[in-house]
Scaffold this motif. Structure first.
Motif, PDB file in Angstrom:
ATOM      1  N   GLY A  73       0.913  -1.215  -0.098  1.00  0.00           N
ATOM      2  CA  GLY A  73      -0.009  -0.028  -0.079  1.00  0.00           C
ATOM      3  C   GLY A  73       0.923   1.198  -0.123  1.00  0.00           C
ATOM      4  N   LYS A  74       0.105   2.419  -0.359  1.00  0.00           N
ATOM      5  CA  LYS A  74       0.974   3.688  -0.138  1.00  0.00           C
ATOM      6  C   LYS A  74       0.414   4.137   0.911  1.00  0.00           C
ATOM      7  CE  LYS A  74       0.456   4.878  -5.255  1.00  0.00           C
ATOM      8  NZ  LYS A  74      -0.999   3.851  -5.322  1.00  0.00           N
ATOM      9  N   LEU A  75       1.321   4.035   1.816  1.00  0.00           N
ATOM     10  CA  LEU A  75       0.939   4.187   3.323  1.00  0.00           C
ATOM     11  C   LEU A  75       1.223   5.612   3.629  1.00  0.00           C
ATOM     12  CD1 LEU A  75       2.201   1.099   5.276  1.00  0.00           C
ATOM     13  CD2 LEU A  75      -0.254   1.448   4.159  1.00  0.00           C
ATOM     14  N   THR A  76       0.338   6.211   4.219  1.00  0.00           N
ATOM     15  CA  THR A  76       0.616   7.522   5.073  1.00  0.00           C
ATOM     16  C   THR A  76       0.533   7.219   6.695  1.00  0.00           C
ATOM     17  OG1 THR A  76      -1.546   8.395   4.613  1.00  0.00           O
ATOM     18  CG2 THR A  76       0.061   9.186   3.105  1.00  0.00           C
ATOM     19  N   TYR A  77       1.058   8.256   7.460  1.00  0.00           N
ATOM     20  CA  TYR A  77       0.870   8.052   8.757  1.00  0.00           C
ATOM     21  C   TYR A  77       0.269   9.090   9.597  1.00  0.00           C
ATOM     22  CZ  TYR A  77       3.706   3.984   7.482  1.00  0.00           C
ATOM     23  OH  TYR A  77       4.367   2.791   7.036  1.00  0.00           O
ATOM     24  N   PRO A  78      -0.853   9.722   9.398  1.00  0.00           N
ATOM     25  CA  PRO A  78      -1.351  10.574  10.378  1.00  0.00           C
ATOM     26  C   PRO A  78      -1.792   9.812  11.669  1.00  0.00           C
ATOM     27  CG  PRO A  78      -3.082  10.098   8.685  1.00  0.00           C
ATOM     28  CD  PRO A  78      -1.738   9.297   8.159  1.00  0.00           C
ATOM     29  N   THR A  79      -2.311  10.683  12.700  1.00  0.00           N
ATOM     30  CA  THR A  79      -2.785  10.155  13.891  1.00  0.00           C
ATOM     31  C   THR A  79      -3.582   9.030  13.852  1.00  0.00           C
ATOM     32  OG1 THR A  79      -2.270  12.370  14.796  1.00  0.00           O
ATOM     33  CG2 THR A  79      -3.222  10.853  16.430  1.00  0.00           C
ATOM     34  N   PRO A  80      -4.458   8.907  13.330  1.00  0.00           N
ATOM     35  CA  PRO A  80      -5.627   7.826  12.997  1.00  0.00           C
ATOM     36  C   PRO A  80      -4.887   6.517  12.553  1.00  0.00           C
ATOM     37  CG  PRO A  80      -6.539   9.701  12.158  1.00  0.00           C
ATOM     38  CD  PRO A  80      -5.331   9.971  12.318  1.00  0.00           C
ATOM     39  N   MET A  81      -4.072   6.667  11.701  1.00  0.00           N
ATOM     40  CA  MET A  81      -3.417   5.480  11.033  1.00  0.00           C
ATOM     41  C   MET A  81      -2.417   4.945  12.219  1.00  0.00           C
ATOM     42  SD  MET A  81      -2.723   3.463   8.697  1.00  0.00           S
ATOM     43  CE  MET A  81      -1.873   2.430   7.485  1.00  0.00           C
ATOM     44  N   GLY A 106      -8.246  -3.802  21.108  1.00  0.00           N
ATOM     45  CA  GLY A 106      -9.402  -4.110  20.462  1.00  0.00           C
ATOM     46  C   GLY A 106     -10.634  -2.963  20.715  1.00  0.00           C
ATOM     47  N   PHE A 107     -10.366  -2.303  21.923  1.00  0.00           N
ATOM     48  CA  PHE A 107     -10.968  -1.011  21.966  1.00  0.00           C
ATOM     49  C   PHE A 107     -10.386   0.247  22.010  1.00  0.00           C
ATOM     50  CE2 PHE A 107     -13.280   2.060  24.723  1.00  0.00           C
ATOM     51  CZ  PHE A 107     -14.298   2.344  23.723  1.00  0.00           C
ATOM     52  N   MET A 108      -9.328   0.317  23.005  1.00  0.00           N
ATOM     53  CA  MET A 108      -8.794   1.800  23.219  1.00  0.00           C
ATOM     54  C   MET A 108      -8.271   2.418  22.075  1.00  0.00           C
ATOM     55  SD  MET A 108      -9.705   2.768  26.340  1.00  0.00           S
ATOM     56  CE  MET A 108      -8.506   4.020  26.743  1.00  0.00           C
ATOM     57  N   PHE A 109      -7.305   1.871  21.409  1.00  0.00           N
ATOM     58  CA  PHE A 109      -6.569   2.428  20.575  1.00  0.00           C
ATOM     59  C   PHE A 109      -7.471   2.637  19.259  1.00  0.00           C
ATOM     60  CE2 PHE A 109      -2.831   0.973  22.950  1.00  0.00           C
ATOM     61  CZ  PHE A 109      -1.795   1.895  22.563  1.00  0.00           C
ATOM     62  N   PRO A 110      -8.500   1.559  18.980  1.00  0.00           N
ATOM     63  CA  PRO A 110      -9.295   1.808  17.791  1.00  0.00           C
ATOM     64  C   PRO A 110     -10.117   2.969  18.070  1.00  0.00           C
ATOM     65  CG  PRO A 110      -9.050  -0.587  18.095  1.00  0.00           C
ATOM     66  CD  PRO A 110      -8.280   0.045  19.321  1.00  0.00           C
ATOM     67  N   PHE A 111     -10.588   3.121  19.341  1.00  0.00           N
ATOM     68  CA  PHE A 111     -11.506   4.051  19.733  1.00  0.00           C
ATOM     69  C   PHE A 111     -10.592   5.412  19.495  1.00  0.00           C
ATOM     70  CE2 PHE A 111     -13.008   6.825  23.194  1.00  0.00           C
ATOM     71  CZ  PHE A 111     -14.323   7.155  22.815  1.00  0.00           C
ATOM     72  N   PHE A 112      -9.625   5.778  20.036  1.00  0.00           N
ATOM     73  CA  PHE A 112      -8.842   6.867  19.723  1.00  0.00           C
ATOM     74  C   PHE A 112      -8.805   7.092  18.307  1.00  0.00           C
ATOM     75  CE2 PHE A 112      -8.012   6.875  24.173  1.00  0.00           C
ATOM     76  CZ  PHE A 112      -8.495   8.012  24.763  1.00  0.00           C
ATOM     77  N   ALA A 113      -8.328   6.008  17.557  1.00  0.00           N
ATOM     78  CA  ALA A 113      -8.067   6.118  16.157  1.00  0.00           C
ATOM     79  C   ALA A 113      -9.425   6.813  15.476  1.00  0.00           C
ATOM     80  CB  ALA A 113      -7.869   4.966  15.415  1.00  0.00           C
ATOM     81  N   ALA A 114     -10.649   6.060  15.838  1.00  0.00           N
ATOM     82  CA  ALA A 114     -12.052   6.736  15.450  1.00  0.00           C
ATOM     83  C   ALA A 114     -12.183   8.170  15.725  1.00  0.00           C
ATOM     84  CB  ALA A 114     -13.159   5.615  15.893  1.00  0.00           C
ATOM     85  N   MET A 115     -11.669   8.487  17.009  1.00  0.00           N
ATOM     86  CA  MET A 115     -12.090   9.746  17.561  1.00  0.00           C
ATOM     87  C   MET A 115     -11.225  10.821  16.565  1.00  0.00           C
ATOM     88  SD  MET A 115     -13.715  10.287  20.204  1.00  0.00           S
ATOM     89  CE  MET A 115     -13.328  11.700  21.312  1.00  0.00           C
ATOM     90  N   TYR A 116      -9.691  10.333  16.404  1.00  0.00           N
ATOM     91  CA  TYR A 116      -9.130  11.547  15.607  1.00  0.00           C
ATOM     92  C   TYR A 116      -9.664  11.416  14.102  1.00  0.00           C
ATOM     93  CZ  TYR A 116      -5.506  12.157  19.169  1.00  0.00           C
ATOM     94  OH  TYR A 116      -5.056  12.495  20.432  1.00  0.00           O
ATOM     95  N   TYR A 117     -10.049  10.152  13.594  1.00  0.00           N
ATOM     96  CA  TYR A 117     -10.418  10.197  12.223  1.00  0.00           C
ATOM     97  C   TYR A 117     -11.807  10.809  11.878  1.00  0.00           C
ATOM     98  CZ  TYR A 117     -11.733   7.859   7.902  1.00  0.00           C
ATOM     99  OH  TYR A 117     -11.834   7.386   6.487  1.00  0.00           O
ATOM    100  N   TRP A 118     -12.779  10.699  12.749  1.00  0.00           N
ATOM    101  CA  TRP A 118     -14.060  11.371  12.594  1.00  0.00           C
ATOM    102  C   TRP A 118     -14.055  12.721  13.259  1.00  0.00           C
ATOM    103  CZ3 TRP A 118     -14.248   5.857  12.309  1.00  0.00           C
ATOM    104  CH2 TRP A 118     -14.756   5.353  11.075  1.00  0.00           C
TER     105      TRP A 118
END
Lengths: 138, 184, 627
Positions: C420-428, C474-486
C-alpha cells in the motif's frame, strides 16, 4: 390413589376445565349477542326478495357480487373459527402432555410436546409470518 | 395504508420479535437454572392447581386472539369486550399463582425448590402484570376509537406480547409440574 | 439559571434523588406499617431506592414522556433541532432524538466514565508500588479494583454505543436509527447506572471484583447490591441498543446496498449487537438472582439448606450456576467490546493504504463467526471452578477455534497493508498500534485457554495482562483512532496533529511496558486482585514499571482530550473529506447538517476499491433516480 384413578381424574379435570371455560365464554359471547363465530353468521340469501337480472352481463355481475359477499363472510367466519380451533388443539395437547406424563414420558418427550404447542402459538396467534412480509398490514 | 406507516410497522414488528428473542434467552436461563439445580426431581405441587392456572391462561390467549380478529373484522364491540375478558382471565391467573403456588407449603427461602419455584413463577407473573397493563392501555385507546381495522399496531403488539407470555408458560408448566420425579 | 433548570440532565438528577428518597421512604414506611423493628433496613431501602431513583431519572430527563403520551393516545411528531427558545448546546444535555446527538452523548459520557475508572486505577497502582499496605485498607483496595473493572466496562460499552450510533446510520445512508426514542432511552439509562456504580463505592463498597461471584457477593457490604443494580441497568441499555441497531441495518439500508456492499464497520456492529441483544439477558438474570438471594433469601447459589428445605428434601443451591450464567454474557461481552474496534481497524486501513480491503467477505463473515463462536466458549473462565471435568475439553477446543476468525482478520489487515501507499497521520498510527497490541493479546490468550497451562495462570497477573491487551488493542486504540479520524466530520474542525502524535507515542510504548510487565509479574507468581505481595516474589521492580507506565497512559489520554476540546472550539476549519474516504458520511458537509443526506443514497460500486481509477462507491441521487 392409584395411577389409573389419577389418570382418569386428570383427563376429566382438563376436559371439564377447558370445556367449562369454553362454554362459559360462549355464554358470555351470546349475552353480548355474538356466537362463537362472532357477529358473522352466514346470511341466508332470501331468493324471493331478490330480482335476478336477466340481461346476461348484468346477471354475470350480479353473480360475482353474490360470490364476493359470500366469500367475505366465509373469510370472516374462518378468521374467528381458527382461533377457536387453536384453543381446542392447545387444550387437547395440554391434556395429552399431562396424561403422557402419568403414563410415563421422558423429559425430552415433554419438551417436544411443548415445542409443538409453542409452534402453534407462534404461527397462529402471533402471526410470525408478518415479520417476513414487506409490511403490508393484514 | 400510507408509506410511512408501512415502514414503521415493518420496523416495529422486527423490533418486537427481536425483543422476544432476547427475552427467550432470559427465560431459557431460568429454565437452565431449574434443570441445573433441580435435576430430574421436582417438589410436590398440587396438580389440579397447575392445570387450572394453565387452562385460565390458555383461555385468555384465546380471548386475546379473538379481540384482535374482531378489530380486523371491524367488530368493535367484540374487540373491547374480549380485551376486558382477557384482563379478567389474566388477573384470575395471577390470583391462582399467588394463592395456589405462593400460598402453599413452600417458601422462597426453602432451598433450591423454593428459590426456583418463586423465581420462575415470579418472573412470569411480572410479565403477566406488564401484559395486563398493556391491555388496559390498548382498551382505553380502543374505546376512544384510535385503532382502525387497517392501522392498529398497538393492538397487534399487545396481542402478540400476551401470546408470548402464554408461550413462556407452555414451557414453564411442564418444567414445574410434570418433568422429573416428585420428591415427598 | 432558568435554562439550567430546564436542562433534561439536571431534571433527571433531581428525579433520581427524589426517586431514591421515595423508594427508601416506601420501604421504611412499609416496615413501619407492618410493625417491623428497627424501621431502617439499609439494604432493601437502598435497592428499592436505587430502582426508583433510576426510574426517577428517566422520568425527570424526559426519556419516557413520548411513550407516556402514546399510552394515552397523544401523537408525538418527530422534533428536529434544539427545543424551542433554547440554544443549540442544550440539545446535548437533554433527550434528543437525533442519532448524531445521541452518538456524541454516548461518547462524551463514555470518556467521563473512562476518566473515573482510570483515576481509580492510578490510585491502586500507587498502593502496589511497594509490598505491605501504605494508603488503603484491604477493603478499600478491593472496592477500588472492583469499581475499576465495572466502571471501565461501562465506559467501553458507552464508547461502543457512541461509535455505533453515530456512524452506522451515516454509513448505510439512513436518516436515523429505526427507533429514535428507544435510542435516547438506551443512552440516558446509562447515566443513573453510572451514578449507582459510583454511589456503591461510598456506601460500604464491595469486594468481589467485577465478577460478583457468590458466596462472597452474598456477604459483601452494601455496595454489592447497588453494583448489581447498576450492572443490570447497563444491561438494559445494551439490549435496547443492540435491538435498535439490528432493525436499523436490516430495514433502513437503501435498496441498492446489499449486505456485502455495506461498510465493514456495519458488519462488526451487527456482530456486536447480536451478542448484546441475546447474551446480556443472562447476566441481568444472574444479577437479579443475587439481589433476590440477598434480600429474600432465595437460595439459588447457597449450598446450605434450612430446616424447611431439608423437610422438603430440596436440593441445595450451587455457586457454580452463577458462574455459568455470568460468563454466558461476560465472555461474549469481550467480543461486544472488541468487534467494533476491529471493525474500525478494517475500515481505516484501506483509506490510509489507498488499496482495496483484502478479503472483504472474509472479514465480514469473521465478525459474524466470532459473534457465533462467542456463545460457545464461556466456561473457559471456569477451568478451576469445580465444574464437571468433561466440560473442560470441548470448551478448550471451542476457545482455540476462535483464533481462526481472528486470524482471518489479522491476515486480511496484513494483506491490505502489503504494497500500500501508506501515510501515517494520527488515526493510522493508532490503527497500527491497535494491531500490535491486539497481537500481544492474541498471543497471550491461547496459554490461558489451554487447560494444562491455565491451571497455573488462572487468577494471576498473566490474565490481567492478557485482557488489558485485548481491550486496549480491541477497543482503546481503535476508539482513539476513530476519535481522531471522525473528529473533522463531527466538529468540522481539524485536530492538532502534533499533539495527536504525542498522545500516540506516549500511549503505545507505555502500554507495552504496562501489559508485558503484568504478564511477567504473572509468570513470577503475582496473583490478581491482591492488595499486598511478598517481596520475595521479586515483582516489586515490575510493579514500579507498571505503575509508571499506567501514569504515562493516563497523561497521554489527558493530552488527547485537551487536543479534542481545544481543537473543537477554535481550530482551523476542516475540509469535508480530508482523508479522501469513499464512505457515504464523508460525501456530505462537515459538521453534518440536521438531515444528513439531502438526497437518497445509491450504491453503484464496491466500498473499498481504493486506488482503482474511475471506481465509485456511492452516488447521491435526486429522489427516484437512485434505483
Amino acid at each position: 390413589m392409584t395411577t389409573s384413578t389419577m389418570y382418569a381424574l386428570a383427563a376429566a379435570a382438563v376436559l371439564i376445565l377447558t370445556a367449562g371455560g369454553g362454554v362459559g365464554l360462549a355464554v358470555l359471547f351470546r349475552l353480548t349477542n355474538q356466537l362463537v363465530v362472532g357477529d358473522g353468521r352466514l346470511p341466508r340469501v332470501v331468493l324471493e326478495r331478490v330480482v335476478v337480472p336477466t340481461e346476461p352481463m348484468a346477471l354475470l355481475r350480479w353473480r360475482r357480487e353474490q360470490d364476493e359477499e359470500r366469500m367475505a363472510v366465509a373469510r370472516r367466519v374462518a378468521a374467528y373459527r381458527s382461533g377457536a380451533t387453536v384453543l381446542v388443539v392447545l387444550a387437547a395437547l395440554t391434556v395429552f402432555e399431562y396424561v403422557m406424563n402419568l403414563v410415563g414420558i421422558s423429559v425430552f418427550g415433554l419438551f417436544v410436546i411443548a415445542l409443538v404447542k409453542a409452534a402453534i402459538i407462534v404461527h397462529y396467534f402471533m402471526h410470525v409470518a408478518t415479520v417476513f412480509a414487506a409490511g403490508d398490514g393484514h | 395504508m400510507h408509506g410511512e406507516y408501512r415502514v414503521a410497522l415493518r420496523n416495529n414488528r422486527l423490533g418486537l420479535w427481536l425483543f422476544f428473542l432476547s427475552e427467550s434467552f432470559l427465560f431459557m436461563g431460568i429454565l437452565v437454572s431449574r434443570f441445573y439445580l433441580w435435576g430430574n426431581t421436582r417438589p410436590e405441587l398440587n396438580q389440579l392447581n397447575g392445570l387450572l392456572v394453565t387452562t385460565v391462561l390458555l383461555l385468555s390467549s384465546f380471548t386475546m386472539n379473538r379481540a384482535e380478529t374482531a378489530l380486523v373484522q371491524n367488530d368493535r364491540k367484540t374487540f373491547l369486550n374480549c380485551l376486558l375478558l382477557t384482563v379478567a382471565l389474566g388477573t384470575l391467573f395471577l390470583a391462582g399463582v399467588v394463592v395456589f403456588e405462593w400460598g402453599g407449603h413452600i417458601r422462597p427461602s426453602d432451598g433450591a425448590y423454593g428459590a426456583v419455584l418463586f423465581g420462575m413463577t415470579g418472573m412470569h407473573a411480572l410479565h403477566v402484570v406488564s401484559g395486563i397493563v398493556f391491555i388496559l392501555i390498548v382498551w382505553n385507546n380502543g374505546r376512544r376509537g384510535l385503532y382502525s381495522s387497517e392501522q392498529h399496531w398497538g393492538v397487534e403488539a399487545c396481542a402478540i406480547w400476551w401470546h408470548y407470555v402464554d408461550l413462556v408458560w407452555v414451557f414453564f408448566y411442564p418444567a414445574l409440574y410434570l418433568m422429573g420425579q416428585a420428591v415427598h | 439559571m432558568r435554562t439550567f433548570f430546564k436542562l433534561g440532565f439536571v431534571r433527571g438528577l433531581l428525579g433520581q434523588v427524589l426517586g431514591t428518597l421515595f423508594g427508601m421512604g416506601l420501604v421504611t414506611g412499609t416496615r413501619a406499617a407492618l410493625g417491623y423493628d428497627p424501621l431502617w433496613a439499609a439494604e432493601p431501602a437502598w435497592v428499592i431506592g436505587g430502582l426508583l431513583g433510576t426510574l426517577g431519572f428517566m422520568i425527570g430527563v424526559g426519556a419516557l414522556t413520548d411513550w407516556a403520551k402514546w399510552a394515552i393516545g397523544v401523537e408525538t411528531p418527530m422534533h428536529h433541532g434544539a427545543p424551542a427558545g433554547q440554544p443549540e448546546w442544550t440539545r446535548y444535555f437533554a433527550v434528543d432524538l437525533s442519532h448524531k446527538v445521541i452518538g456524541v452523548q454516548y461518547t462524551v459520557w463514555g470518556i467521563m466514565v473512562l476518566l473515573v475508572g482510570g483515576f481509580l486505577a492510578t490510585l491502586f497502582r500507587v498502593e502496589l508500588l511497594q509490598p505491605g499496605m501504605q494508603y488503603f485498607t484491604t477493603d478499600r483496595y478491593n472496592t477500588l479494583i472492583s469499581a475499576h473493572g465495572i466502571i471501565m466496562i461501562s465506559a467501553i460499552l458507552l464508547g461502543v454505543g457512541g461509535m455505533i450510533n453515530y456512524l452506522v446510520p451515516l454509513m448505510i445512508g439512513a436518516s436515523d436509527m429505526a427507533f429514535p426514542r428507544l435510542n435516547a432511552f438506551g443512552f440516558w439509562i446509562n447515566v443513573p447506572a453510572s451514578l449507582l456504580l459510583i454511589t456503591a463505592m461510598f456506601v460500604g463498597g464491595w469486594d468481589t471484583g467485577w465478577t460478583a461471584y457468590p458466596p462472597n457477593s452474598l456477604r459483601t457490604a452494601l455496595g454489592g447490591p447497588l453494583f448489581f443494580l447498576g450492572f443490570y441497568t447497563i444491561g438494559i441499555s445494551s439490549i435496547v441498543g443492540g435491538l435498535n441497531l439490528l432493525v436499523t441495518v436490516f430495514t433502513m439500508r437503501p435498496p441498492s446496498m446489499n449486505l456485502f456492499r455495506m461498510p465493514i464497520f456495519v458488519w462488526a456492529a451487527v456482530g456486536t449487537s447480536v451478542l448484546q441483544l441475546l447474551a446480556t439477558q443472562l447476566v441481568g438474570l444472574a444479577m437479579l438472582m443475587l439481589i433476590v438471594e440477598r434480600s429474600l433469601h432465595m437460595g439459588f447459589f447457597t449450598p446450605v439448606l434450612n430446616e424447611a428445605a431439608i423437610a422438603l428434601n430440596s436440593p441445595p443451591g450451587d455457586p457454580v450456576l452463577f458462574q455459568h450464567l455470568f460468563w454466558f454474557y461476560s465472555h461474549p461481552a469481550v467480543y461486544v467490546f472488541v468487534l467494533p474496534g476491529l471493525g474500525i481497524i478494517s475500515e481505516l486501513l484501506p483509506v490510509f493504504a489507498r488499496k482495496p480491503l483484502f478479503g472483504y467477505k472474509w472479514i465480514a463473515l469473521s465478525s459474524i463467526g466470532i459473534a457465533f463462536l462467542g456463545f460457545l466458549v464461556w466456561a473457559h473462565h471456569m477451568f478451576t471452578s469445580g465444574m464437571s471435568n468433561y466440560l473442560r475439553l470441548p470448551f478448550m477446543y471451542a476457545t482455540l477455534i476462535i483464533a481462526v476468525p481472528t486470524g482471518v482478520k489479522f491476515f486480511s489487515w496484513l494483506g491490505t497493508l502489503w504494497g500500500g501507499k501508506l501515510t501515517y497521520p494520527t488515526p493510522m498510527l493508532f490503527v497500527l498500534g491497535a494491531i500490535s497490541v491486539f497481537l500481544l493479546g492474541g498471543l497471550t490468550g491461547p496459554p490461558a485457554a489451554t487447560i494444562t497451562t491455565d491451571l497455573y495462570l488462572h487468577d494471576s497477573y498473566w490474565v490481567v495482562g492478557h485482557f488489558h491487551q485485548t481491550f486496549f488493542g480491541g477497543f482503546m486504540f481503535p476508539f482513539f483512532a476513530a476519535m481522531y479520524y471522525w473528529f473533522p466530520k463531527v466538529t468540522g474542525r481539524k485536530y492538532n496533529e502534533a499533539l495527536g502524535k504525542l498522545h500516540f507515542w506516549l500511549m503505545l510504548p507505555s502500554f507495552w511496558v504496562m501489559s508485558l510487565g503484568q504478564i511477567w509479574a504473572g509468570l513470577l507468581g503475582m496473583r490478581r486482585r491482591i492488595a499486598d505481595y511478598d517481596p520475595a516474589l521479586g515483582v516489586q521492580n515490575i510493579q514500579v514499571w507498571i505503575t509508571i507506565a499506567a501514569f504515562v497512559i493516563a497523561l497521554s489520554i489527558l493530552i488527547g482530550l485537551y487536543n479534542f476540546i481545544v481543537s473543537a472550539r477554535s481550530a482551523e476549519v476542516a475540509e469535508s473529506n480530508p482523508w479522501r474516504s469513499r464512505s457515504p458520511e464523508w460525501q456530505i458537509p462537515s459538521p453534518i447538517p440536521e438531515h444528513s443526506f439531502a438526497m437518497p443514497l445509491a450504491v453503484v460500486g464496491e466500498p473499498y476499491d481504493y486506488g482503482l481509477p474511475g471506481s465509485v462507491y456511492v452516488r447521491m441521487a435526486p429522489a427516484g433516480a437512485g434505483d
